[in-house]
Design a protein around this motif. Sequence first.
Motif, PDB file in Angstrom:
ATOM      1  N   GLY A  47       0.792  -1.222   0.000  1.00  0.00           N
ATOM      2  CA  GLY A  47       0.000   0.000   0.000  1.00  0.00           C
ATOM      3  C   GLY A  47       0.823   1.269   0.000  1.00  0.00           C
ATOM      4  N   SER A  48       2.129   1.143   0.265  1.00  0.00           N
ATOM      5  CA  SER A  48       3.003   2.321   0.299  1.00  0.00           C
ATOM      6  C   SER A  48       4.423   1.903  -0.064  1.00  0.00           C
ATOM      7  N   ILE A  49       5.104   2.758  -0.836  1.00  0.00           N
ATOM      8  CA  ILE A  49       6.445   2.448  -1.350  1.00  0.00           C
ATOM      9  C   ILE A  49       7.329   3.680  -1.233  1.00  0.00           C
ATOM     10  N   LEU A  50       8.577   3.465  -0.813  1.00  0.00           N
ATOM     11  CA  LEU A  50       9.611   4.491  -0.841  1.00  0.00           C
ATOM     12  C   LEU A  50      10.637   4.097  -1.892  1.00  0.00           C
ATOM     13  N   ASP A  51      10.887   4.985  -2.845  1.00  0.00           N
ATOM     14  CA  ASP A  51      11.887   4.789  -3.899  1.00  0.00           C
ATOM     15  C   ASP A  51      13.063   5.689  -3.570  1.00  0.00           C
ATOM     16  N   LEU A  52      14.220   5.076  -3.256  1.00  0.00           N
ATOM     17  CA  LEU A  52      15.371   5.837  -2.766  1.00  0.00           C
ATOM     18  C   LEU A  52      16.663   5.161  -3.216  1.00  0.00           C
ATOM     19  N   PRO A  53      17.508   5.834  -3.978  1.00  0.00           N
ATOM     20  CA  PRO A  53      17.327   7.147  -4.590  1.00  0.00           C
ATOM     21  C   PRO A  53      16.490   7.025  -5.867  1.00  0.00           C
ATOM     22  N   TYR A  73       6.513   7.512  -2.248  1.00  0.00           N
ATOM     23  CA  TYR A  73       7.434   8.536  -1.763  1.00  0.00           C
ATOM     24  C   TYR A  73       8.709   8.442  -2.590  1.00  0.00           C
ATOM     25  N   PHE A  74       9.205   9.597  -3.028  1.00  0.00           N
ATOM     26  CA  PHE A  74      10.385   9.641  -3.877  1.00  0.00           C
ATOM     27  C   PHE A  74      11.466  10.466  -3.189  1.00  0.00           C
ATOM     28  N   CYS A  75      12.588   9.830  -2.903  1.00  0.00           N
ATOM     29  CA  CYS A  75      13.647  10.479  -2.136  1.00  0.00           C
ATOM     30  C   CYS A  75      14.941  10.485  -2.929  1.00  0.00           C
ATOM     31  N   ALA A  90       2.779  11.118  -9.294  1.00  0.00           N
ATOM     32  CA  ALA A  90       1.755  11.244  -8.250  1.00  0.00           C
ATOM     33  C   ALA A  90       2.215  10.692  -6.910  1.00  0.00           C
ATOM     34  N   GLY A  91       3.171  11.389  -6.301  1.00  0.00           N
ATOM     35  CA  GLY A  91       3.656  10.967  -5.000  1.00  0.00           C
ATOM     36  C   GLY A  91       4.155  12.137  -4.186  1.00  0.00           C
ATOM     37  N   THR A  92       4.947  11.831  -3.170  1.00  0.00           N
ATOM     38  CA  THR A  92       5.491  12.838  -2.257  1.00  0.00           C
ATOM     39  C   THR A  92       7.001  12.875  -2.383  1.00  0.00           C
ATOM     40  N   ALA A  93       7.561  14.072  -2.537  1.00  0.00           N
ATOM     41  CA  ALA A  93       9.011  14.233  -2.652  1.00  0.00           C
ATOM     42  C   ALA A  93       9.640  14.342  -1.271  1.00  0.00           C
ATOM     43  N   ILE A  94      10.794  13.708  -1.106  1.00  0.00           N
ATOM     44  CA  ILE A  94      11.599  13.831   0.104  1.00  0.00           C
ATOM     45  C   ILE A  94      13.010  14.203  -0.325  1.00  0.00           C
ATOM     46  N   HIS A  95      13.499  15.334   0.159  1.00  0.00           N
ATOM     47  CA  HIS A  95      14.840  15.792  -0.193  1.00  0.00           C
ATOM     48  C   HIS A  95      15.852  15.168   0.760  1.00  0.00           C
ATOM     49  N   LYS A 107       7.178   5.502   7.374  1.00  0.00           N
ATOM     50  CA  LYS A 107       7.135   4.042   7.460  1.00  0.00           C
ATOM     51  C   LYS A 107       6.258   3.537   6.320  1.00  0.00           C
ATOM     52  N   VAL A 108       6.774   2.565   5.585  1.00  0.00           N
ATOM     53  CA  VAL A 108       6.092   2.089   4.386  1.00  0.00           C
ATOM     54  C   VAL A 108       6.114   0.563   4.338  1.00  0.00           C
ATOM     55  N   ASP A 109       5.350   0.029   3.378  1.00  0.00           N
ATOM     56  CA  ASP A 109       5.307  -1.415   3.188  1.00  0.00           C
ATOM     57  C   ASP A 109       6.530  -1.930   2.438  1.00  0.00           C
ATOM     58  N   LEU A 110       7.040  -1.126   1.509  1.00  0.00           N
ATOM     59  CA  LEU A 110       8.167  -1.575   0.695  1.00  0.00           C
ATOM     60  C   LEU A 110       9.116  -0.419   0.407  1.00  0.00           C
ATOM     61  N   ILE A 111      10.400  -0.704   0.490  1.00  0.00           N
ATOM     62  CA  ILE A 111      11.433   0.270   0.141  1.00  0.00           C
ATOM     63  C   ILE A 111      12.279  -0.313  -0.983  1.00  0.00           C
ATOM     64  N   TRP A 112      12.358   0.418  -2.083  1.00  0.00           N
ATOM     65  CA  TRP A 112      13.227   0.036  -3.188  1.00  0.00           C
ATOM     66  C   TRP A 112      14.474   0.915  -3.145  1.00  0.00           C
ATOM     67  N   VAL A 113      15.645   0.293  -3.078  1.00  0.00           N
ATOM     68  CA  VAL A 113      16.923   1.020  -3.034  1.00  0.00           C
ATOM     69  C   VAL A 113      17.772   0.525  -4.197  1.00  0.00           C
ATOM     70  N   GLY A 114      17.678   1.217  -5.313  1.00  0.00           N
ATOM     71  CA  GLY A 114      18.418   0.831  -6.496  1.00  0.00           C
ATOM     72  C   GLY A 114      19.710   1.608  -6.639  1.00  0.00           C
ATOM     73  N   SER A 115      20.839   0.917  -6.465  1.00  0.00           N
ATOM     74  CA  SER A 115      22.175   1.481  -6.698  1.00  0.00           C
ATOM     75  C   SER A 115      22.494   2.668  -5.789  1.00  0.00           C
ATOM     76  N   LEU A 116      22.288   2.481  -4.483  1.00  0.00           N
ATOM     77  CA  LEU A 116      22.777   3.415  -3.474  1.00  0.00           C
ATOM     78  C   LEU A 116      23.966   2.809  -2.752  1.00  0.00           C
TER      79      LEU A 116
END
Length: 247
Positions: A47-53, A73-75, A90-95, A107-116
């Motif tokens: 239901g919720s995802i953080l994409d970082l970076p 959420y896009f960080c 269509a999301g929320t930016a996090i600097h 706090k989210v259901d899934l965090i994707w961390v591609g090449s950090l």
Amino acid sequence: MQADIERKIHPDDGMWQPAESWYFAVGRSALRLVDLAARASWLPKIGSILDLPCGHGRVARHLRAGFPDAELYFCDIDHSGADFCAETFAGTAIHSKPELTEVALPKVDLIWVGSLFTHVDLDRTRRWLRYLSEHLNPDGVLVATFHGDWSLRMQEIYQMIDPPSWERIVADYRATGYGYAPYRDVDMGDYGISLSRPEAIIAAVRDIPGVRLAGYMERGWADNQDVAMIAREDREIPWTPEFRSRK
């Protein structure tokens, strides 16, 4: 799934290379890994995802298409990238900041961390993996990528860092399982290239309380980077019939 994605490309998207087909294929590969990670966990629904970076949306566009009802959420430390993703997908930016633990994350259901973690030393990898794991909802899952053994070949094909720095990275990798050196030819602070054995990443996960390693896949992302899947499930909880029925 590709036909449903938003195809708008930001002019500063540095990942828009070497070809359009590769760009979209890498994003599709990330979406496949997210689906696999969810299936390897007890997560009933994403239901919720953080994409970082998040960059400028190479993966974000696929996450939005794959999970149209999810809160995204896009960080990124590149604020323009986070803002572009939030507006376009269509999301929320996090600097973000150079030290990830100083960034307020949801706090989210899934965090994707591609090449950090492919660009930082072992201390930060361990610290940031723990911090991100703390921002998973119960049964949530973290999917993170790493430069594994295949990157030894990739350096020969596509030079990721200058040869003297690479020699240092490889020497430490062979000696300890994790090598790192910062870039020398660009002003990016303490940010460079890392190389890690699966054993080093698994050991880092084992030191995080309240989680379990749901999976590790060599060359899992786009047939290139290794992938670790970390589930927010306490590995120390004893098995009981009641526990199983709760799940």
